[in-house]
Design an enzyme around this catalytic site. Structure first.
Site, PDB file in Angstrom:
ATOM      1  N   LYS A   1      51.242  47.425  14.305  1.00 45.88           N
ATOM      2  CA  LYS A   1      50.051  47.382  13.439  1.00 45.88           C
ATOM      3  C   LYS A   1      49.803  48.736  12.769  1.00 45.88           C
ATOM      4  O   LYS A   1      49.575  48.800  11.569  1.00 45.88           O
ATOM      5  CB  LYS A   1      48.797  46.998  14.254  1.00 45.88           C
ATOM      6  CG  LYS A   1      48.880  45.655  14.953  1.00 45.88           C
ATOM      7  CD  LYS A   1      47.620  45.340  15.724  1.00 45.88           C
ATOM      8  CE  LYS A   1      47.307  46.290  16.864  1.00 45.88           C
ATOM      9  NZ  LYS A   1      48.271  46.283  17.986  1.00 45.88           N
TER      10      LYS A   1
ATOM     11  N   ARG B   1      39.056  42.759  18.221  1.00 44.25           N
ATOM     12  CA  ARG B   1      39.832  42.341  19.395  1.00 44.25           C
ATOM     13  C   ARG B   1      39.102  41.373  20.301  1.00 44.25           C
ATOM     14  O   ARG B   1      39.620  41.007  21.351  1.00 44.25           O
ATOM     15  CB  ARG B   1      40.205  43.553  20.235  1.00 44.25           C
ATOM     16  CG  ARG B   1      41.105  44.477  19.476  1.00 44.25           C
ATOM     17  CD  ARG B   1      41.608  45.561  20.372  1.00 44.25           C
ATOM     18  NE  ARG B   1      41.990  46.644  19.518  1.00 44.25           N
ATOM     19  CZ  ARG B   1      43.073  47.356  19.669  1.00 44.25           C
ATOM     20  NH1 ARG B   1      43.875  47.142  20.673  1.00 44.25           N
ATOM     21  NH2 ARG B   1      43.354  48.316  18.827  1.00 44.25           N
TER      22      ARG B   1
ATOM     23  N   ARG C   1      57.627  55.338  22.765  1.00 43.54           N
ATOM     24  CA  ARG C   1      56.824  55.894  21.671  1.00 43.54           C
ATOM     25  C   ARG C   1      56.263  57.279  21.988  1.00 43.54           C
ATOM     26  O   ARG C   1      55.821  57.543  23.097  1.00 43.54           O
ATOM     27  CB  ARG C   1      55.655  54.949  21.381  1.00 43.54           C
ATOM     28  CG  ARG C   1      54.656  55.537  20.390  1.00 43.54           C
ATOM     29  CD  ARG C   1      53.636  54.551  19.944  1.00 43.54           C
ATOM     30  NE  ARG C   1      52.749  54.118  21.009  1.00 43.54           N
ATOM     31  CZ  ARG C   1      51.769  53.252  20.833  1.00 43.54           C
ATOM     32  NH1 ARG C   1      51.572  52.713  19.648  1.00 43.54           N
ATOM     33  NH2 ARG C   1      50.994  52.909  21.824  1.00 43.54           N
TER      34      ARG C   1
ATOM     35  N   ARG D   1      51.183  58.778  24.810  1.00 42.15           N
ATOM     36  CA  ARG D   1      49.816  58.314  25.041  1.00 42.15           C
ATOM     37  C   ARG D   1      49.663  57.910  26.505  1.00 42.15           C
ATOM     38  O   ARG D   1      50.568  57.319  27.088  1.00 42.15           O
ATOM     39  CB  ARG D   1      49.520  57.101  24.144  1.00 42.15           C
ATOM     40  CG  ARG D   1      48.932  57.503  22.819  1.00 42.15           C
ATOM     41  CD  ARG D   1      48.832  56.375  21.839  1.00 42.15           C
ATOM     42  NE  ARG D   1      48.200  55.158  22.314  1.00 42.15           N
ATOM     43  CZ  ARG D   1      47.960  54.100  21.538  1.00 42.15           C
ATOM     44  NH1 ARG D   1      48.293  54.138  20.251  1.00 42.15           N
ATOM     45  NH2 ARG D   1      47.402  53.022  22.023  1.00 42.15           N
TER      46      ARG D   1
ATOM     47  N   ARG E   1      47.285  46.165  29.042  1.00 43.69           N
ATOM     48  CA  ARG E   1      46.956  45.933  27.625  1.00 43.69           C
ATOM     49  C   ARG E   1      47.471  44.571  27.168  1.00 43.69           C
ATOM     50  O   ARG E   1      46.817  43.882  26.389  1.00 43.69           O
ATOM     51  CB  ARG E   1      47.553  47.053  26.755  1.00 43.69           C
ATOM     52  CG  ARG E   1      46.737  48.338  26.870  1.00 43.69           C
ATOM     53  CD  ARG E   1      47.565  49.540  26.528  1.00 43.69           C
ATOM     54  NE  ARG E   1      47.881  49.628  25.114  1.00 43.69           N
ATOM     55  CZ  ARG E   1      48.903  50.319  24.634  1.00 43.69           C
ATOM     56  NH1 ARG E   1      49.701  50.989  25.440  1.00 43.69           N
ATOM     57  NH2 ARG E   1      49.113  50.356  23.333  1.00 43.69           N
TER      58      ARG E   1
HETATM   59  P1  AP5 Z   1      52.785  50.998  16.471  1.00 42.54           P
HETATM   60  O1  AP5 Z   1      52.760  50.909  14.993  1.00 42.54           O
HETATM   61  O2  AP5 Z   1      52.230  52.225  17.127  1.00 42.54           O
HETATM   62  O3  AP5 Z   1      52.170  49.641  17.121  1.00 42.54           O
HETATM   63  P2  AP5 Z   1      50.677  49.178  17.287  1.00 42.54           P
HETATM   64  O4  AP5 Z   1      50.673  47.703  17.151  1.00 42.54           O
HETATM   65  O5  AP5 Z   1      49.771  49.970  16.401  1.00 42.54           O
HETATM   66  O6  AP5 Z   1      50.496  49.562  18.824  1.00 42.54           O
HETATM   67  P3  AP5 Z   1      49.295  50.265  19.546  1.00 42.54           P
HETATM   68  O7  AP5 Z   1      49.808  50.532  20.946  1.00 42.54           O
HETATM   69  O8  AP5 Z   1      48.814  51.493  18.794  1.00 42.54           O
HETATM   70  O9  AP5 Z   1      48.238  49.187  19.524  1.00 42.54           O
HETATM   71  P4  AP5 Z   1      47.098  48.987  20.480  1.00 42.54           P
HETATM   72  O10 AP5 Z   1      46.384  47.899  19.837  1.00 42.54           O
HETATM   73  O11 AP5 Z   1      47.463  48.781  21.891  1.00 42.54           O
HETATM   74  O12 AP5 Z   1      46.427  50.454  20.509  1.00 42.54           O
HETATM   75  P5  AP5 Z   1      45.248  51.117  19.642  1.00 42.54           P
HETATM   76  O13 AP5 Z   1      45.621  52.509  19.384  1.00 42.54           O
HETATM   77  O14 AP5 Z   1      44.905  50.270  18.477  1.00 42.54           O
HETATM   78  O15 AP5 Z   1      54.311  50.792  16.946  1.00 42.54           O
HETATM   79  C1  AP5 Z   1      54.677  50.917  18.300  1.00 42.54           C
HETATM   80  C2  AP5 Z   1      56.027  51.663  18.400  1.00 42.54           C
HETATM   81  O16 AP5 Z   1      57.046  50.850  17.830  1.00 42.54           O
HETATM   82  C3  AP5 Z   1      56.065  53.000  17.618  1.00 42.54           C
HETATM   83  O17 AP5 Z   1      56.852  53.913  18.320  1.00 42.54           O
HETATM   84  C4  AP5 Z   1      56.719  52.638  16.283  1.00 42.54           C
HETATM   85  O18 AP5 Z   1      57.431  53.737  15.737  1.00 42.54           O
HETATM   86  C5  AP5 Z   1      57.644  51.489  16.704  1.00 42.54           C
HETATM   87  N1  AP5 Z   1      57.814  50.453  15.693  1.00 42.54           N
HETATM   88  C6  AP5 Z   1      56.886  49.962  14.828  1.00 42.54           C
HETATM   89  N2  AP5 Z   1      57.412  48.975  14.073  1.00 42.54           N
HETATM   90  C7  AP5 Z   1      58.705  48.815  14.488  1.00 42.54           C
HETATM   91  C8  AP5 Z   1      59.763  47.943  14.105  1.00 42.54           C
HETATM   92  N3  AP5 Z   1      59.587  47.031  13.124  1.00 42.54           N
HETATM   93  N4  AP5 Z   1      60.946  48.047  14.751  1.00 42.54           N
HETATM   94  C9  AP5 Z   1      61.128  48.965  15.736  1.00 42.54           C
HETATM   95  N5  AP5 Z   1      60.161  49.831  16.138  1.00 42.54           N
HETATM   96  C10 AP5 Z   1      58.958  49.762  15.526  1.00 42.54           C
HETATM   97  O19 AP5 Z   1      44.054  51.030  20.681  1.00 42.54           O
HETATM   98  C11 AP5 Z   1      44.070  51.835  21.841  1.00 42.54           C
HETATM   99  C12 AP5 Z   1      42.891  51.516  22.720  1.00 42.54           C
HETATM  100  O20 AP5 Z   1      41.654  51.778  22.014  1.00 42.54           O
HETATM  101  C13 AP5 Z   1      42.758  50.052  23.176  1.00 42.54           C
HETATM  102  O21 AP5 Z   1      43.558  49.756  24.292  1.00 42.54           O
HETATM  103  C14 AP5 Z   1      41.255  50.007  23.516  1.00 42.54           C
HETATM  104  O22 AP5 Z   1      40.966  50.637  24.721  1.00 42.54           O
HETATM  105  C15 AP5 Z   1      40.641  50.836  22.392  1.00 42.54           C
HETATM  106  N6  AP5 Z   1      40.286  50.015  21.216  1.00 42.54           N
HETATM  107  C16 AP5 Z   1      40.761  50.153  19.949  1.00 42.54           C
HETATM  108  N7  AP5 Z   1      40.228  49.217  19.137  1.00 42.54           N
HETATM  109  C17 AP5 Z   1      39.397  48.457  19.915  1.00 42.54           C
HETATM  110  C18 AP5 Z   1      38.582  47.329  19.656  1.00 42.54           C
HETATM  111  N8  AP5 Z   1      38.500  46.765  18.437  1.00 42.54           N
HETATM  112  N9  AP5 Z   1      37.883  46.803  20.700  1.00 42.54           N
HETATM  113  C19 AP5 Z   1      37.918  47.353  21.933  1.00 42.54           C
HETATM  114  N10 AP5 Z   1      38.686  48.418  22.244  1.00 42.54           N
HETATM  115  C20 AP5 Z   1      39.420  48.972  21.244  1.00 42.54           C
END
Ligand code: AP5
Length: 211
Positions: A13, A88, A127, A156, A167
């Site tokens: 994402k 979410r 990552r 992270r 997660r």
């Molecule tokens: P990446 O692009 O980082 O993936 P992502 O889907 O953004 O993964 P996240 O782990 O960041 O999502 P998340 O939802 O768990 O965490 P967030 O930070 O939003 O890609 C992942 C890896 O794969 C990278 O190394 C990238 O280079 C690689 N990659 C990408 N595309 C690829 C491809 N096509 N092929 C190969 N490799 C690829 O949230 C963190 C925390 O914040 C949550 O757990 C929660 O505690 C809190 N939080 C955030 N938003 C909310 C909400 N709305 N409600 C409640 N809590 C929230």
């Protein structure tokens, strides 16, 4: 245009949000990035969020809705936004809907990035992210430098195996119902096979958005 990005942790994402924001000329709003910046700055919001984030749980809906209220009423999102991981839970989807309708806006499209669990775990365990601009990288060691801003790459805390498992559980239980909620509320959910090279996934997303 307001686009919501959904998908499990590691689905890409954040990676796609940056690319789509550039292509579509609208800003990316990632609640995860906003929260990590708050943790780093030691604000009240950051202190409240840290414990939830480190173990891979969701932070309370009230915190997220407060962030969304701030960003969606700001001039920066006048032309629209790409909301990365910002919705979410069903109460968040409902709250965002009400908030947008109060200012004469709505969610236009939802992009759902689909990747199997084995690939997600592989991506997250390899990552590193930039401590400064939060750009994610694959196959780069902690301590090396970010290509975009020169910041330092780190692992992270929620990319440790136990937090990753949690997660994924949280996603199935609390976030998957949001997919049906949007469908029931007549917002188009565009499912993208995201198990492909990054540029191919971007092309699929742009094609789906045009339909
Ligand atoms: P990446 O692009 O980082 O993936 P992502 O889907 O953004 O993964 P996240 O782990 O960041 O999502 P998340 O939802 O768990 O965490 P967030 O930070 O939003 O890609 C992942 C890896 O794969 C990278 O190394 C990238 O280079 C690689 N990659 C990408 N595309 C690829 C491809 N096509 N092929 C190969 N490799 C690829 O949230 C963190 C925390 O914040 C949550 O757990 C929660 O505690 C809190 N939080 C955030 N938003 C909310 C909400 N709305 N409600 C409640 N809590 C929230």
């Amino acid at each position: 245009m307001i686009i919501v990005l959904l998908g499990p942790p590691g689905a890409g994402k954040g990676t796609q949000a940056d690319l789509l924001a550039e292509r579509l000329g609208i800003p990316k709003i990632a609640t995860g990035d906003v929260l990590r910046a708050a943790v780093r700055d030691g604000t009240k919001r950051g202190k409240e969020a840290k414990l939830f984030m480190d173990r891979g749980d969701l932070v309370p809906d009230s915190v997220i809705l407060g962030i969304l209220q701030d960003v969606m009423t700001s001039p920066a999102t006048k032309k629209g936004a790409i909301l990365d991981g910002a919705v979410r839970t069903v109460p968040q989807a409902e709250g965002l809907g009400t908030m947008l309708s109060d200012i004469g806006k709505k969610v236009d499209k939802v992009l759902l990035f689909d990747v199997n669990d084995d690939e997600l775990i592989k991506r997250l365990s390899k990552r590193t992210v930039c401590q400064g601009c939060q750009t994610p990288y694959m196959g780069r060691d902690s301590g090396s430098k970010c290509e975009k801003c020169g910041g330092t790459l780190v692992r992270r805390k929620d990319d440790e195996p136990e937090a990753i498992r949690n997660r994924l559980r949280v996603y199935r239980k609390q976030t998957e119902p949001v997919i049906d909620w949007y469908g029931d509320n007549k917002v188009k959910v565009l499912k993208i096979n995201a198990d492909a090279p990054v540029d191919q996934v971007t092309a699929r997303a742009l094609k789906a958005l045009k339909k």
